[in-house]
Design an enzyme around this catalytic site. Sequence first.
Site, PDB file in Angstrom:
ATOM      1  N   THR A   1      -1.760  -7.275  -1.417  1.00 41.90           N
ATOM      2  CA  THR A   1      -0.439  -6.683  -1.654  1.00 41.90           C
ATOM      3  C   THR A   1       0.588  -7.752  -2.043  1.00 41.90           C
ATOM      4  O   THR A   1       1.797  -7.499  -1.992  1.00 41.90           O
ATOM      5  CB  THR A   1       0.039  -5.928  -0.394  1.00 41.90           C
ATOM      6  OG1 THR A   1       0.033  -6.836   0.706  1.00 41.90           O
ATOM      7  CG2 THR A   1      -0.848  -4.745  -0.078  1.00 41.90           C
TER       8      THR A   1
ATOM      9  N   TYR B   1      -1.474  -8.577  16.483  1.00 42.46           N
ATOM     10  CA  TYR B   1      -1.539  -7.530  15.443  1.00 42.46           C
ATOM     11  C   TYR B   1      -2.718  -6.592  15.735  1.00 42.46           C
ATOM     12  O   TYR B   1      -2.582  -5.365  15.716  1.00 42.46           O
ATOM     13  CB  TYR B   1      -1.696  -8.197  14.076  1.00 42.46           C
ATOM     14  CG  TYR B   1      -2.047  -7.246  12.954  1.00 42.46           C
ATOM     15  CD1 TYR B   1      -1.111  -6.362  12.436  1.00 42.46           C
ATOM     16  CD2 TYR B   1      -3.339  -7.227  12.406  1.00 42.46           C
ATOM     17  CE1 TYR B   1      -1.432  -5.489  11.408  1.00 42.46           C
ATOM     18  CE2 TYR B   1      -3.659  -6.366  11.371  1.00 42.46           C
ATOM     19  CZ  TYR B   1      -2.713  -5.503  10.877  1.00 42.46           C
ATOM     20  OH  TYR B   1      -3.039  -4.631   9.858  1.00 42.46           O
TER      21      TYR B   1
ATOM     22  N   VAL C   1      -6.766  -5.548   1.291  1.00 41.41           N
ATOM     23  CA  VAL C   1      -5.978  -5.185   0.104  1.00 41.41           C
ATOM     24  C   VAL C   1      -5.013  -6.312  -0.246  1.00 41.41           C
ATOM     25  O   VAL C   1      -4.263  -6.780   0.621  1.00 41.41           O
ATOM     26  CB  VAL C   1      -5.180  -3.878   0.365  1.00 41.41           C
ATOM     27  CG1 VAL C   1      -4.545  -3.391  -0.936  1.00 41.41           C
ATOM     28  CG2 VAL C   1      -6.055  -2.800   0.975  1.00 41.41           C
TER      29      VAL C   1
ATOM     30  N   LYS D   1      -2.856  -2.427  16.588  1.00 39.55           N
ATOM     31  CA  LYS D   1      -3.602  -1.403  15.845  1.00 39.55           C
ATOM     32  C   LYS D   1      -4.591  -0.676  16.779  1.00 39.55           C
ATOM     33  O   LYS D   1      -4.819   0.525  16.625  1.00 39.55           O
ATOM     34  CB  LYS D   1      -4.326  -2.028  14.649  1.00 39.55           C
ATOM     35  CG  LYS D   1      -3.380  -2.530  13.555  1.00 39.55           C
ATOM     36  CD  LYS D   1      -2.535  -1.407  12.950  1.00 39.55           C
ATOM     37  CE  LYS D   1      -1.758  -1.870  11.732  1.00 39.55           C
ATOM     38  NZ  LYS D   1      -0.918  -0.811  11.137  1.00 39.55           N
TER      39      LYS D   1
ATOM     40  N   ILE E   1       0.830  -1.206   0.000  1.00 43.36           N
ATOM     41  CA  ILE E   1       0.000   0.000   0.000  1.00 43.36           C
ATOM     42  C   ILE E   1       0.869   1.263   0.000  1.00 43.36           C
ATOM     43  O   ILE E   1       0.567   2.246  -0.687  1.00 43.36           O
ATOM     44  CB  ILE E   1      -0.962  -0.034   1.218  1.00 43.36           C
ATOM     45  CG1 ILE E   1      -1.891  -1.257   1.110  1.00 43.36           C
ATOM     46  CG2 ILE E   1      -1.767   1.243   1.320  1.00 43.36           C
ATOM     47  CD1 ILE E   1      -2.680  -1.580   2.379  1.00 43.36           C
TER      48      ILE E   1
ATOM     49  N   ASP F   1      13.864   4.068   9.566  1.00 40.08           N
ATOM     50  CA  ASP F   1      13.304   2.923  10.287  1.00 40.08           C
ATOM     51  C   ASP F   1      12.526   3.500  11.465  1.00 40.08           C
ATOM     52  O   ASP F   1      13.107   4.198  12.311  1.00 40.08           O
ATOM     53  CB  ASP F   1      14.426   1.991  10.765  1.00 40.08           C
ATOM     54  CG  ASP F   1      13.887   0.747  11.469  1.00 40.08           C
ATOM     55  OD1 ASP F   1      12.769   0.808  12.030  1.00 40.08           O
ATOM     56  OD2 ASP F   1      14.586  -0.279  11.462  1.00 40.08           O
TER      57      ASP F   1
ATOM     58  N   ASN G   1       2.228   4.453   7.244  1.00 40.64           N
ATOM     59  CA  ASN G   1       1.621   3.258   6.648  1.00 40.64           C
ATOM     60  C   ASN G   1       2.316   1.976   7.111  1.00 40.64           C
ATOM     61  O   ASN G   1       1.713   0.912   7.133  1.00 40.64           O
ATOM     62  CB  ASN G   1       1.704   3.409   5.117  1.00 40.64           C
ATOM     63  CG  ASN G   1       1.655   2.089   4.398  1.00 40.64           C
ATOM     64  OD1 ASN G   1       0.591   1.507   4.196  1.00 40.64           O
ATOM     65  ND2 ASN G   1       2.839   1.579   4.039  1.00 40.64           N
TER      66      ASN G   1
ATOM     67  N   SER H   1      -6.215  -0.783  11.075  1.00 36.17           N
ATOM     68  CA  SER H   1      -6.900  -1.962  10.536  1.00 36.17           C
ATOM     69  C   SER H   1      -8.273  -2.120  11.171  1.00 36.17           C
ATOM     70  O   SER H   1      -8.432  -1.908  12.389  1.00 36.17           O
ATOM     71  CB  SER H   1      -6.074  -3.214  10.827  1.00 36.17           C
ATOM     72  OG  SER H   1      -6.838  -4.357  10.541  1.00 36.17           O
TER      73      SER H   1
END
Length: 261
Positions: free
Chosen positions: A195, A160, A193, A164, A13, A57, A85, A141
């Site tokens: 990717t 994860y 999406v 978020k 993305i 980074d 992102n 997300s």
Amino acid sequence: MTSYLVVGASRGIGLAFVKQLSANPQNKVFAGVRNVESSIHLQPLLSRPNVHAIKLDMTDVISLKAAAEEVARINHGKLDILIINAGLTGSGKPFKDCTYEEIIEEHSMFTNNVLGPVLTIKAFLPLVSQGAQKKIIAISSANADSEFILTVGFDKGATYTATKAALNAYITKLSLQYRQEGIVFRSICPGLVDTGATRDPPILDQSRYEPRLKQIKPLFPDFKGPLTPEQSVDAVLEVIDKTTMADSGTFVSHKGNKDWL
Ligand SMILES: NC(=O)c1ccc[n+]([C@@H]2O[C@H](COP(=O)([O-])OP(=O)(O)OC[C@H]3O[C@@H](n4cnc5c(N)ncnc54)[C@H](OP(=O)(O)O)[C@@H]3O)[C@@H](O)[C@H]2O)c1
């Protein structure tokens, strides 16, 4: 001219953000990547006069400070829109199958997905405060929306999801702290999406989406399947464009609402 920094621009993305944004010569785009040389998908875009690669980074303060100095030098001390992102997704292994060691190991994702964006905001806030648009966007997300997750029954990727949710909480709190200074913060989910094409090696097999589509389709009959990175980015850019101070601190989808798919 509007200036953007896209953090995590080597693939997926983030790469699509750089591609779509730099197609407009009125934009100046800083592409933040950990390794410029190995960002093979980004390389062709670097010949565009309005794209600048910035080595960065999110988890490394020295690298962030150097990146902010570089952007400030090129763009006269300011940045209009910061798009954070970059993120990691983790193994998605069910909790019951994880050892203590694996749980601890997976929690390093908090360093990358929560501390990283927060340090990035810290490094670039002085530039954004001088920008014309003063927007800080975190790519989050729908996994962090409990109601959505309970509806579709996605049970994997707890760590994860937690990163978020924590990122969203930071965005909300910082929106209040910087409201007086006119800086707008928002979390936006890019949709589901695909990717895979810019992974190394590329993953082009669509059948990996089948189990999730089986869960989604009966509940959301209009859902057509994963978006391309370009479709997602076009939608997210429209949301960013329409975002005002009245929206600061909120968490929305690529459609600008709570319709996540
Ligand atoms: N794809 C989806 O369906 C989906 C859905 C909801 C939310 N999202 C979110 O959207 C964002 C982008 O997803 P994606 O699918 O495009 O992911 P991706 O293809 O895995 O790309 C992730 C990007 O983040 C970069 N990155 C990771 N950690 C970094 C760090 N510490 N510093 C700088 N860059 C770092 C990677 O750089 P390297 O090349 O150096 O590894 C890469 O450019 C993520 O935040 C993800 O959680 C994606």
